[in-house]
Design an enzyme around this catalytic site. Structure first.
Site, PDB file in Angstrom:
ATOM      1  N   LYS A  36      10.118  61.519 -54.533  1.00  0.00           N
ATOM      2  CA  LYS A  36      10.797  61.519 -55.840  1.00  0.00           C
ATOM      3  C   LYS A  36       9.785  61.391 -56.974  1.00  0.00           C
ATOM      4  CE  LYS A  36      13.880  58.123 -56.666  1.00  0.00           C
ATOM      5  NZ  LYS A  36      13.589  57.365 -57.903  1.00  0.00           N
ATOM      6  N   GLY A  64      15.561  56.171 -63.991  1.00  0.00           N
ATOM      7  CA  GLY A  64      14.602  55.469 -64.829  1.00  0.00           C
ATOM      8  C   GLY A  64      13.295  56.231 -64.970  1.00  0.00           C
ATOM      9  N   ASP A  83      10.041  49.660 -53.997  1.00  0.00           N
ATOM     10  CA  ASP A  83      11.357  50.287 -53.767  1.00  0.00           C
ATOM     11  C   ASP A  83      11.888  50.013 -52.364  1.00  0.00           C
ATOM     12  OD1 ASP A  83      11.358  51.312 -56.325  1.00  0.00           O
ATOM     13  OD2 ASP A  83      10.502  53.246 -55.721  1.00  0.00           O
TER      14      ASP A  83
END
Ligand code: S3P
Length: 468
Positions: free
Chosen positions: A28, A119, A349
């Site tokens: 990502k 974000g 994460d």
């Protein structure tokens, strides 16, 4: 205009073992950056392995709204045209073509930029807009609208951007929706990061791309370095030096970026769920292909290995300037550990998945020093404490982490409905917990999984023998 997918509840019953080979979708962080830098290069870049999750698509839509041309070209049957180093089966074989506008060439968007749940899109694009002579309004969903933007507002305002955050949010550090008027030419700054955040670092470096002179970010605690690697790959003049104050990253402004052919490695943060699931579900033996192993991202693998996980790296190689390997993970008894706080930035994460691993370990796992978890897509300490607690896992919540008492490999009680709180990683972590629970675990909404891992449940079915 933020769309909300209708809630998608899902009940997970124990299943397993997980057996087989899957590839995880593109990283990502790298996917966002590949679109942004391609949009600023002069000419056509090609991107393979791009994560086609909602967060990355929000970045693509915003860049289109500011003048870049971004087109997805469907995969050629037979996999022709693959770049070197992608022999492993890939989730996404499509090629994305991006025609950039050149550094300084972003155009005034006609409408508000809808950042959805992302974000990374918000903070990095704020950086880009900050040094362009344009004004952009950023909006997002309920989760994103509760997250702190002050950490980027402050340095970008020092560079000259004029930012108006949601009324009443100033005391809370600034929230979406916000309007940002860029300044061109912007003012180069030297900025020491007050929080360990790759998003803040990247926002400043991206603003620095179109700022005359040298913009410097000092990073006392190292965070993921994909921006630095990719900026160098696109031909920007960027230097990284160690100093007593930390890493000093300097970008020379008014750069010209050259178009690239990028191959995005698989996302270690997506692989995390399989590493934990295969470790805790008896009989499992999984190969997760094409996992990016940038050392700023491998904290979970280190922590799981400390707990006794059986994770082997196969076929190590370099893809798109990033180290990559296939990971073979087999079920293994896990023991509790005290998670070293210095691993936090490289697994920031992955804590929700780590808390699940801890729920099955023998003993009390203590994870502290991860305060940032409270300002992710949800408050991940509170969310995971509530979710695992409801499933009968004994735990203690701390301001900066959690202590979890594990089941020594036994199934956890389960039998609860948990709230995913618009947070993909809570939904996927609790799915993994439900795979080895005595009673079914219901997740109130798994729709957020599509932000980062649209094929998660398909891969789960494939690994547990339920492929369609
Ligand atoms: C990201 C940085 C991290 C991480 C996020 C992606 C990035 O956020 O949690 O998922 O791509 O730069 P912070 O910068 O807030 O730590």
């Amino acid at each position: 205009m933020t769309h909300h997918a209708p809630s998608q509840p899902l009940t997970i019953e124990a299943r397993g073992p997980l057996v087989g080979r899957i590839a995880v979708p593109g990283d990502k962080s790298i996917s966002h950056r590949s679109l942004m830098l391609s949009a600023l290069a002069v000419g056509e870049s090609r991107i393979e392995g791009l994560l086609e999750g909602e967060d990355v698509l929000a970045t693509a839509a915003a860049l289109r709204a500011m003048g870049a041309t971004i087109v997805k070209e469907p995969a050629v049957a037979g996999g022709g045209g693959r770049a070197m180093g992608t022999a492993a089966p890939r989730g996404e074989d499509a090629v994305w073509r991006v025609h950039g506008v050149g550094v300084g060439g972003l155009m005034q968007p006609a409408q508000a930029l809808d950042m959805g749940n992302s974000g990374t899109s918000t903070r990095l694009l704020m950086g880009l807009v900050a040094s362009h002579p344009i004004t952009a309004t950023f909006t997002g969903d309920a989760s994103l609208s509760g997250r702190p933007m002050g950490r980027v507002i402050e340095p970008l305002a020092r560079m000259g951007a004029d930012i108006t955050a949601s009324p009443g949010s100033e005391g809370k550090g600034g929230r979406l929706p916000l309007m940002l008027r860029g300044l061109c030419p912007a003012v180069p700054i030297e900025y020491t990061l007050p929080v360990a955040s790759a998003q803040v670092k990247s926002a400043i470096l991206l603003a620095g791309l179109n700022t005359p002179g040298v913009t410097r970010v000092i990073e006392p605690v190292a965070t993921r370095d994909h921006s630095e690697r990719m900026l160098a790959g696109f031909g920007a003049t960027i230097t990284v030096e160690d100093s007593p104050a930390g890493k000093v990253i300097a970008i020379h402004g008014e750069a010209e970026l050259k178009p690239q052919h990028i191959v995005v490695p698989g996302d270690p943060s997506s692989a995390a769920f399989w590493l934990v699931a295969a470790s805790v579900v008896p009989g499992s033996d999984v190969v997760v292909a094409n996992v990016g192993l940038n050392p700023t991202r491998t904290g979970l693998i280190a922590a799981l290995r400390m707990m006794g996980a059986d994770i082997v790296e196969l076929d190590p190689r370099v893809v798109g300037g990033e180290p990559v390997a296939d990971l073979r993970v087999r079920h293994a008894p896990l023991s509790a550990i005290e998670v070293p706080p210095d691993l936090a930035p490289s697994m920031i994460d992955e804590y929700p998945a780590l808390f699940v691993a801890a729920a099955f370990a023998a003993g009390r796992t203590v994870a502290r020093g991860a305060h940032e978890l409270r300002v992710k897509e949800s408050d991940r300490i509170a969310a995971m404490a509530a979710a695992l607690g409801a499933c009968g896992v004994p735990l203690e919540e701390h301001e900066d982490g959690m202590t979890v008492t594990g089941s020594s490999g036994e199934a956890i009680p389960g039998g609860a409905t948990i709230a995913s709180l618009l947070d993909h990683r809570i939904a996927m972590s609790m799915t993994v917990a439900g795979l080895h629970a005595r009673r079914p675990v219901t997740i109130d909404d798994v729709a957020p999984v599509a932000t980062s891992y649209p094929t998660f449940f398909t891969s789960l079915d494939a690994l547990t023998g339920r492929a369609a």
